[in-house]
Design a protein around this motif. Structure first.
Motif, PDB file in Angstrom:
ATOM      1  N   ASN A   1      55.147  46.098  39.857  1.00  0.00           N
ATOM      2  CA  ASN A   1      54.900  44.740  39.361  1.00  0.00           C
ATOM      3  C   ASN A   1      53.762  44.676  38.345  1.00  0.00           C
ATOM      4  OD1 ASN A   1      56.942  43.520  40.906  1.00  0.00           O
ATOM      5  ND2 ASN A   1      55.607  43.333  42.691  1.00  0.00           N
ATOM      6  N   GLY A   2      53.256  45.831  37.942  1.00  0.00           N
ATOM      7  CA  GLY A   2      52.276  45.864  36.870  1.00  0.00           C
ATOM      8  C   GLY A   2      50.824  45.876  37.295  1.00  0.00           C
ATOM      9  N   LEU A   3      50.540  45.848  38.588  1.00  0.00           N
ATOM     10  CA  LEU A   3      49.159  45.918  39.043  1.00  0.00           C
ATOM     11  C   LEU A   3      48.626  47.335  38.849  1.00  0.00           C
ATOM     12  CD1 LEU A   3      49.221  43.832  42.354  1.00  0.00           C
ATOM     13  CD2 LEU A   3      48.537  43.098  40.064  1.00  0.00           C
ATOM     14  N   MET A   4      47.328  47.445  38.585  1.00  0.00           N
ATOM     15  CA  MET A   4      46.700  48.736  38.375  1.00  0.00           C
ATOM     16  C   MET A   4      45.824  49.086  39.581  1.00  0.00           C
ATOM     17  SD  MET A   4      47.815  49.941  35.509  1.00  0.00           S
ATOM     18  CE  MET A   4      46.672  51.096  34.725  1.00  0.00           C
ATOM     19  N   PRO A   5      45.583  50.385  39.795  1.00  0.00           N
ATOM     20  CA  PRO A   5      44.847  50.811  40.992  1.00  0.00           C
ATOM     21  C   PRO A   5      43.405  50.334  41.070  1.00  0.00           C
ATOM     22  CG  PRO A   5      46.076  52.635  40.022  1.00  0.00           C
ATOM     23  CD  PRO A   5      46.132  51.520  39.040  1.00  0.00           C
ATOM     24  N   ASP A   6      42.856  49.834  39.967  1.00  0.00           N
ATOM     25  CA  ASP A   6      41.492  49.301  40.027  1.00  0.00           C
ATOM     26  C   ASP A   6      41.475  47.816  40.385  1.00  0.00           C
ATOM     27  OD1 ASP A   6      42.593  48.452  37.653  1.00  0.00           O
ATOM     28  OD2 ASP A   6      41.026  49.272  36.361  1.00  0.00           O
ATOM     29  N   THR A   7      42.628  47.271  40.780  1.00  0.00           N
ATOM     30  CA  THR A   7      42.708  45.892  41.257  1.00  0.00           C
ATOM     31  C   THR A   7      41.931  45.757  42.568  1.00  0.00           C
ATOM     32  OG1 THR A   7      44.917  45.644  40.283  1.00  0.00           O
ATOM     33  CG2 THR A   7      44.292  44.052  41.973  1.00  0.00           C
ATOM     34  N   PRO A   8      41.133  44.686  42.726  1.00  0.00           N
ATOM     35  CA  PRO A   8      40.400  44.508  43.991  1.00  0.00           C
ATOM     36  C   PRO A   8      41.326  44.542  45.205  1.00  0.00           C
ATOM     37  CG  PRO A   8      39.589  42.971  42.344  1.00  0.00           C
ATOM     38  CD  PRO A   8      40.805  43.635  41.740  1.00  0.00           C
ATOM     39  N   HIS A   9      40.860  45.140  46.278  1.00  0.00           N
ATOM     40  CA  HIS A   9      41.579  45.241  47.554  1.00  0.00           C
ATOM     41  C   HIS A   9      42.861  46.064  47.427  1.00  0.00           C
ATOM     42  CE1 HIS A   9      38.797  42.255  49.054  1.00  0.00           C
ATOM     43  NE2 HIS A   9      39.141  41.427  48.077  1.00  0.00           N
ATOM     44  N   TRP A  10      42.820  47.056  46.535  1.00  0.00           N
ATOM     45  CA  TRP A  10      43.997  47.901  46.321  1.00  0.00           C
ATOM     46  C   TRP A  10      44.440  48.569  47.638  1.00  0.00           C
ATOM     47  CZ3 TRP A  10      47.623  48.512  42.825  1.00  0.00           C
ATOM     48  CH2 TRP A  10      48.452  49.625  42.927  1.00  0.00           C
ATOM     49  N   GLY A  11      45.730  48.527  47.899  1.00  0.00           N
ATOM     50  CA  GLY A  11      46.312  49.235  49.028  1.00  0.00           C
ATOM     51  C   GLY A  11      46.121  48.579  50.373  1.00  0.00           C
ATOM     52  N   GLU A  12      45.454  47.431  50.421  1.00  0.00           N
ATOM     53  CA  GLU A  12      45.225  46.769  51.702  1.00  0.00           C
ATOM     54  C   GLU A  12      46.473  46.010  52.141  1.00  0.00           C
ATOM     55  OE1 GLU A  12      41.805  44.274  51.601  1.00  0.00           O
ATOM     56  OE2 GLU A  12      40.435  45.881  51.000  1.00  0.00           O
ATOM     57  N   GLU A  13      46.775  46.084  53.414  1.00  0.00           N
ATOM     58  CA  GLU A  13      47.910  45.356  53.965  1.00  0.00           C
ATOM     59  C   GLU A  13      47.475  44.013  54.533  1.00  0.00           C
ATOM     60  OE1 GLU A  13      51.452  48.295  55.366  1.00  0.00           O
ATOM     61  OE2 GLU A  13      50.082  47.566  56.897  1.00  0.00           O
ATOM     62  N   ASP A  14      48.371  43.041  54.466  1.00  0.00           N
ATOM     63  CA  ASP A  14      48.123  41.762  55.113  1.00  0.00           C
ATOM     64  C   ASP A  14      48.153  41.953  56.631  1.00  0.00           C
ATOM     65  OD1 ASP A  14      48.029  40.482  52.669  1.00  0.00           O
ATOM     66  OD2 ASP A  14      50.195  40.127  52.638  1.00  0.00           O
TER      67      ASP A  14
END
Length: 353
Positions: A265-278
């Motif tokens: 969806n175009g998000l990059m790995p430096d996005t805050p809270h990367w990889g966190e699950e709800d």
């Protein structure tokens, strides 16, 4: 220290989603070149990156230290061999190779040349897998007796125009998803003594395997654990991604690590809270011990594919242990070959007769 100048061998889905984002956002790497034979898609996101028009052009770039071989499966051996011969460190997309013989040749070549050879087993850094490792390390289900790992997908049609559906350049779910599920199981439990598998083509007009169930028998680190690995393209209703049963309870986790979806969806790995699950999709830990029955959501560890590339840097520049060393991934190919032989014969295949 100097950045590692890196070249991508292709800019299809793998390059766009799984590699370029992590290389470009890691300050220890320079995404120097990307191979696109006729298009210029990479320029839209990486305008400073050179577009190579062939793999040969990539090899001829003297300043490149590292090449990522993320081309169709059947080309992995040839492209990795040529990159090593050109004096480059190499990352190979999974599956590492098509045969154990090819894998051994590449490892020997890399050793002779003193070069790094790694396989992109990125799902070692999936959120759910990291969480399962923690649960096992803490023995939260007691002594583990059963481990099921399932990768559900639903594609009840044959996707046109892709080598993954024709079998002409590799493909098939066993080498594709099987390479991940087998690698994860070996990481947790070691090599099995034997394999029993059923691999099939279930979709109408299918040309490649789209279903497997693989049992790994008597693994070296936990010989009493029953291990079942499964994937299919005809699973419209989801099954748990992981199911663990032990003497003190169970852990069940639905859903897939979110990183691939976010990257797509175009998000990059430096996005805050990367990889966190709800929290609402955390796995369920249900235990009964000393008369106390407990059911609770167990917090998921954030996924982080970027850790793979950080380890590549730490290994090349600082000599730290290579976590996805190709030497260790040879066993994944060995087990895939064994699964196919077991499925063809209908017998349990002993790996050390």
């Amino acid at each position: 220290m100097d950045k590692i100048k890196t070249g991508l061998a292709a800019y299809g889905m793998s390059g766009q989603v799984f590699h370029a984002p992590f290389i470009s956002t890691n300050p220890h790497f320079d995404l120097t070149a990307i191979t696109e034979r006729s298009k210029n898609l990479a320029k839209e996101r990486y305008p400073e990156t050179h577009i190579a028009r062939s793999f040969d052009e990539l090899l001829d770039m003297n300043d490149l230290e590292l090449i990522v071989v993320n081309t169709p499966d059947s080309s992995h051996y040839d492209y990795a061999r040529r990159a090593l011969e050109a004096g480059k460190h190499v990352i190979v997309e999974k599956p590492f190779t098509q045969t154990v013989e090819e894998a051994n040749e590449l490892v020997t070549l890399a050793t002779e040349k003193g070069l790094t050879l790694s396989v992109y087993q990125n799902r070692r850094w999936d959120s759910d897998f990291l969480t399962v490792k923690e649960i096992l390390d803490k023995k939260l289900t007691g002594r583990l007796v059963e481990f099921e790992s399932t990768f559900p997908r639903f594609r009840n049609f044959i996707k046109q125009g892709t080598w993954k559906e024709t079998g002409e350049a590799g493909g098939g779910i066993t080498y594709n998803l099987g390479a991940h599920l087998i690698d994860q199981a070996v990481q947790l439990f070691g090599m099995p003594e034997a394999v029993f598998a059923d691999i099939a083509v279930l979709r109408d007009n299918g040309l490649v395997d789209d279903y497997f169930i693989i049992h790994l028998l008597r693994p070296s680190k936990a010989p009493d654990v029953r291990i079942t690995l499964k994937a299919s393209y005809l699973m419209c209703e989801r099954e748990p991604r992981f199911t663990l049963h032990g003497t003190d309870g169970s852990f069940v986790k639905y859903g897939l690590d979110r990183q691939e979806a976010d990257l797509t969806n175009g998000l990059m790995p430096d996005t805050p809270h990367w990889g966190e699950e709800d929290p609402e999709i955390w796995g369920l830990l249900h235990t009964e011990k000393n008369g106390l029955n407990m059911q609770e959501r167990y917090p998921s560890i954030p996924g982080n594919y970027g850790a793979f590339y950080e380890n590549i840097y730490q290994h090349i520049r600082k000599g730290e242990t290579l976590l996805s060393d190709a030497r260790g991934v040879i066993n994944v190919i060995r087990l895939i070959e064994a699964a196919w032989e077991s499925s063809r014969s209908g017998n349990v295949l002993n790996l050390n007769p």
